[in-house]
Design a protein around this motif. Structure first.
Motif, PDB file in Angstrom:
ATOM      1  N   LEU A  99      17.770 -12.701  -5.940  1.00 40.28           N
ATOM      2  CA  LEU A  99      18.243 -11.839  -4.483  1.00 40.28           C
ATOM      3  C   LEU A  99      17.199 -11.369  -3.887  1.00 40.28           C
ATOM      4  O   LEU A  99      17.462 -11.558  -2.772  1.00 40.28           O
ATOM      5  N   GLY A 100      16.255 -11.074  -4.459  1.00 40.90           N
ATOM      6  CA  GLY A 100      15.296 -10.578  -3.297  1.00 40.90           C
ATOM      7  C   GLY A 100      14.074 -11.437  -2.629  1.00 40.90           C
ATOM      8  O   GLY A 100      13.799 -11.707  -1.688  1.00 40.90           O
ATOM      9  N   SER A 101      14.297 -12.889  -3.643  1.00 37.62           N
ATOM     10  CA  SER A 101      13.526 -13.657  -2.871  1.00 37.62           C
ATOM     11  C   SER A 101      14.259 -14.434  -1.683  1.00 37.62           C
ATOM     12  O   SER A 101      13.371 -14.821  -0.661  1.00 37.62           O
ATOM     13  N   PHE A 102      15.162 -14.517  -2.382  1.00 34.15           N
ATOM     14  CA  PHE A 102      15.971 -15.230  -0.643  1.00 34.15           C
ATOM     15  C   PHE A 102      16.210 -14.562   0.152  1.00 34.15           C
ATOM     16  O   PHE A 102      17.278 -14.670   1.162  1.00 34.15           O
ATOM     17  N   ALA A 103      16.070 -13.080  -0.171  1.00 36.06           N
ATOM     18  CA  ALA A 103      16.364 -12.380   0.796  1.00 36.06           C
ATOM     19  C   ALA A 103      15.343 -12.839   1.922  1.00 36.06           C
ATOM     20  O   ALA A 103      15.469 -11.964   3.080  1.00 36.06           O
ATOM     21  N   VAL A 104      14.102 -13.240   1.605  1.00 34.43           N
ATOM     22  CA  VAL A 104      13.124 -13.327   2.702  1.00 34.43           C
ATOM     23  C   VAL A 104      12.431 -14.965   2.594  1.00 34.43           C
ATOM     24  O   VAL A 104      12.661 -16.065   4.100  1.00 34.43           O
ATOM     25  N   LEU A 105      12.778 -15.141   1.797  1.00 41.82           N
ATOM     26  CA  LEU A 105      12.527 -17.040   1.907  1.00 41.82           C
ATOM     27  C   LEU A 105      12.777 -17.977   2.564  1.00 41.82           C
ATOM     28  O   LEU A 105      11.968 -18.862   3.455  1.00 41.82           O
ATOM     29  N   PRO A 106      14.486 -18.220   2.763  1.00 46.81           N
ATOM     30  CA  PRO A 106      15.104 -18.936   3.946  1.00 46.81           C
ATOM     31  C   PRO A 106      14.673 -18.134   5.434  1.00 46.81           C
ATOM     32  O   PRO A 106      14.195 -19.382   6.306  1.00 46.81           O
ATOM     33  N   TYR A 107      14.254 -17.325   5.051  1.00 44.71           N
ATOM     34  CA  TYR A 107      13.380 -17.073   6.763  1.00 44.71           C
ATOM     35  C   TYR A 107      12.307 -17.206   7.161  1.00 44.71           C
ATOM     36  O   TYR A 107      11.637 -16.283   8.005  1.00 44.71           O
ATOM     37  N   MET A 108      12.091 -17.581   6.422  1.00 43.73           N
ATOM     38  CA  MET A 108      10.051 -17.914   6.092  1.00 43.73           C
ATOM     39  C   MET A 108       9.769 -18.643   7.375  1.00 43.73           C
ATOM     40  O   MET A 108       8.534 -18.467   7.892  1.00 43.73           O
ATOM     41  N   SER A 109      10.257 -20.247   7.642  1.00 43.11           N
ATOM     42  CA  SER A 109       9.553 -20.577   8.311  1.00 43.11           C
ATOM     43  C   SER A 109       9.861 -19.867  10.502  1.00 43.11           C
ATOM     44  O   SER A 109       9.016 -20.139  11.531  1.00 43.11           O
ATOM     45  N   VAL A 110      11.133 -19.255  10.396  1.00 43.66           N
ATOM     46  CA  VAL A 110      11.726 -17.992  11.986  1.00 43.66           C
ATOM     47  C   VAL A 110       9.760 -17.602  11.303  1.00 43.66           C
ATOM     48  O   VAL A 110       9.477 -17.569  12.552  1.00 43.66           O
ATOM     49  N   LEU A 111       9.557 -16.429  10.063  1.00 43.51           N
ATOM     50  CA  LEU A 111       9.009 -15.334  10.439  1.00 43.51           C
ATOM     51  C   LEU A 111       7.425 -16.414  11.490  1.00 43.51           C
ATOM     52  O   LEU A 111       6.953 -15.938  11.853  1.00 43.51           O
ATOM     53  N   LEU A 112       6.838 -16.966  10.364  1.00 41.99           N
ATOM     54  CA  LEU A 112       5.860 -17.952  10.684  1.00 41.99           C
ATOM     55  C   LEU A 112       5.570 -18.153  11.865  1.00 41.99           C
ATOM     56  O   LEU A 112       4.771 -18.328  12.573  1.00 41.99           O
ATOM     57  N   HIS A 113       7.269 -19.187  12.469  1.00 40.27           N
ATOM     58  CA  HIS A 113       6.608 -19.373  13.734  1.00 40.27           C
ATOM     59  C   HIS A 113       6.449 -18.433  14.657  1.00 40.27           C
ATOM     60  O   HIS A 113       6.155 -18.523  15.849  1.00 40.27           O
ATOM     61  N   GLN A 114       8.200 -17.824  15.226  1.00 40.74           N
ATOM     62  CA  GLN A 114       8.265 -17.057  16.220  1.00 40.74           C
ATOM     63  C   GLN A 114       7.408 -15.580  15.757  1.00 40.74           C
ATOM     64  O   GLN A 114       7.193 -15.043  17.098  1.00 40.74           O
ATOM     65  N   ARG A 115       6.916 -14.686  14.564  1.00 41.25           N
ATOM     66  CA  ARG A 115       5.899 -13.965  14.668  1.00 41.25           C
ATOM     67  C   ARG A 115       5.044 -13.551  14.873  1.00 41.25           C
ATOM     68  O   ARG A 115       4.200 -13.241  15.465  1.00 41.25           O
ATOM     69  N   LEU A 116       4.484 -15.105  13.997  1.00 42.20           N
ATOM     70  CA  LEU A 116       3.239 -15.476  13.990  1.00 42.20           C
ATOM     71  C   LEU A 116       2.711 -16.450  14.843  1.00 42.20           C
ATOM     72  O   LEU A 116       1.534 -16.337  15.145  1.00 42.20           O
ATOM     73  N   GLY A 117       3.364 -16.818  15.296  1.00 40.30           N
ATOM     74  CA  GLY A 117       2.833 -17.929  16.825  1.00 40.30           C
ATOM     75  C   GLY A 117       2.187 -19.358  16.001  1.00 40.30           C
ATOM     76  O   GLY A 117       1.489 -19.708  16.654  1.00 40.30           O
ATOM     77  N   MET A 118       2.949 -19.435  15.236  1.00 41.15           N
ATOM     78  CA  MET A 118       2.205 -20.864  14.009  1.00 41.15           C
ATOM     79  C   MET A 118       3.081 -22.199  14.868  1.00 41.15           C
ATOM     80  O   MET A 118       4.115 -21.868  14.915  1.00 41.15           O
TER      81      MET A 118
END
Length: 414
Positions: free
Chosen positions: A34-53
């Motif tokens: 539950l904890g892992s899949f609360a964040v890991l599926p959104y990892m591409s969005v966080l890395l690209h949109q928030r961190l600008g990668m």
């Protein structure tokens, strides 16, 4: 009048209850996923949109993380053999807790975020084999199917509930979300510290599970490692490419409903079918499992809401049969410690997923270029029909024994 206690009939099977440690691990498996899949599926969005990668860099980072998570499972066996299963799980949870905590400052630094993701992946590689090995340690082979199916249900329930539970926070307040997940892992890790230590070795006197034929039997030529590679390879076409096919033809909401129903069927169906799967011979499991997948791929290719929904249900049945049977056979055929066995199974799954990603992208692109995405599912269906035949045909002749040879194997040796 005193009631007389019912006498057990000879054919009755008594199912021993789960121990307290096993119940805790099953509950912990749900919370961890539950904890892992609360964040890991959104990892591409966080890395690209928030961190600008850039997307290329994001894809490379996620590929490396996946490689660590799957291929790193082979390290779990040696680590568990050296420190024990409980300590291996504690080490894995410490890595994951540190990784999720590092995401809080990492939300402003791509370097910290990538390092945090790799820590989380390393912890996942170490935890799952040790977790499954602890569950089955000291358990007769006949009882392993029930435990492993319950474990699979716990993991899948967490996978299904994690993304929607975190959706309101993942973009608006990701720091708070990562802090909560890190706290959850710390609490689960503290609970693991209270577990009794267990021997990592497989019991040498455990009887073969029902339906399992040991070395020299008719199914001995089938390698669970190779079958796992092929099973995951076939399944990942559905996992990777259903969204591309289904969303334009139905809707995003319907696609989400199919995934939710799929997860629910896994959670309920795995424990219900566990004993039937354990009782199957390995060749029969391959025929049923790949047959269900082939029928599911064909139904999806037929298109429409009904075809996609029915296809998902059939593929779910195939996954239940193949994935559980592969783990049971791998345990029954190996003299290695269970943690090492499950680590190799993770490696096999990673190889299959990687191959499906490489082949599937080219295949789906070619089908779309030809103007027939349905042709993609037809080819995948054909693969599901041919793969089990290829696996069964590759058995050496000495493994295709008849009744006379099987009877001879029962004669005690010198």
């Amino acid at each position: 009048m005193r009631r007389r206690r019912a006498r057990a009939l000879p054919g009755d099977r008594v199912r021993p209850p789960f121990t307290g440690a096993q119940r805790f691990l099953l509950a912990g498996s749900f919370l961890i996923t539950l904890g892992s899949f609360a964040v890991l599926p959104y990892m591409s969005v966080l890395l690209h949109q928030r961190l600008g990668m850039g997307l290329g860099a994001v894809g490379f980072v996620l590929a490396v993380a996946s490689l660590i998570q799957f291929a790193g499972g082979v390290v779990a066996g040696p680590v568990a053999a050296r420190v024990g299963l409980r300590r291996a799980m504690l080490l894995a949870l410490a890595l994951r807790t540190a990784g999720f905590a590092a995401f809080v400052p990492g939300l402003t630094s791509p370097v910290l975020a990538v390092g945090a993701l790799l820590l989380v992946s390393a912890g996942a590689a170490l935890y799952l084999p040790a977790n499954k090995a602890y569950l089955v340690a000291g358990v007769p082979e006949a009882g392993r199917a029930r435990l492993l199916s319950a474990s699979g249900s716990a993991f899948n329930a967490g996978m299904a509930l994690g993304p929607p539970a975190a959706a309101p926070l993942v973009l608006g307040s990701p720091g708070a979300l990562f802090a909560c997940v890190a706290g959850l892992f710390a609490l689960v890790g503290a609970g693991h510290a209270l577990l009794p230590p267990e021997a990592a070795a497989r019991p040498p006197d455990a009887a073969p599970a029902a339906g399992t034929q040991g070395p020299g039997g008719r199914a001995a030529g089938l390698s669970p490692f190779l079958v796992t590679v092929v099973s995951v390879y076939a399944f990942m076409f559905f996992q990777h490419y259903l969204a591309l096919y289904a969303v334009p033809r139905t809707s995003a909401a319907f696609y989400g409903a199919v995934l939710t129903g799929y997860a629910a069927l896994l959670v309920v169906g795995q424990p219900l079918l566990a004993e039937r799967v354990a009782a199957m011979s390995y060749p029969a499991a391959l025929r049923w499992g790949f047959g269900a997948m082939a029928a599911g791929m064909a139904a999806i290719g037929a298109g429409g809401h009904a075809g996609i929904a029915v296809g998902g249900a059939l593929i779910c049945c195939g996954e239940i049969v193949l994935f559980l049977k592969n783990d049971l056979e791998a345990l029954a055929r190996s003299a290695s410690a269970p943690a090492a066995v499950f680590g190799r199974q993770r490696l096999a799954a990673g190889i299959g997923a990687f191959a499906a990603g490489v082949v599937g992208g080219q295949l789906y692109g070619a089908a779309e270029a030809a103007g027939s995405a349905r042709g993609f599912w037809a080819v995948v269906c054909l693969q599901c029909l041919l793969l089990p035949s290829a696996l069964l045909l590759r058995r050496p002749a000495r493994d295709r024994t008849g009744p006379r040879a099987e009877a001879a194997q029962e004669v005690p040796g010198p």
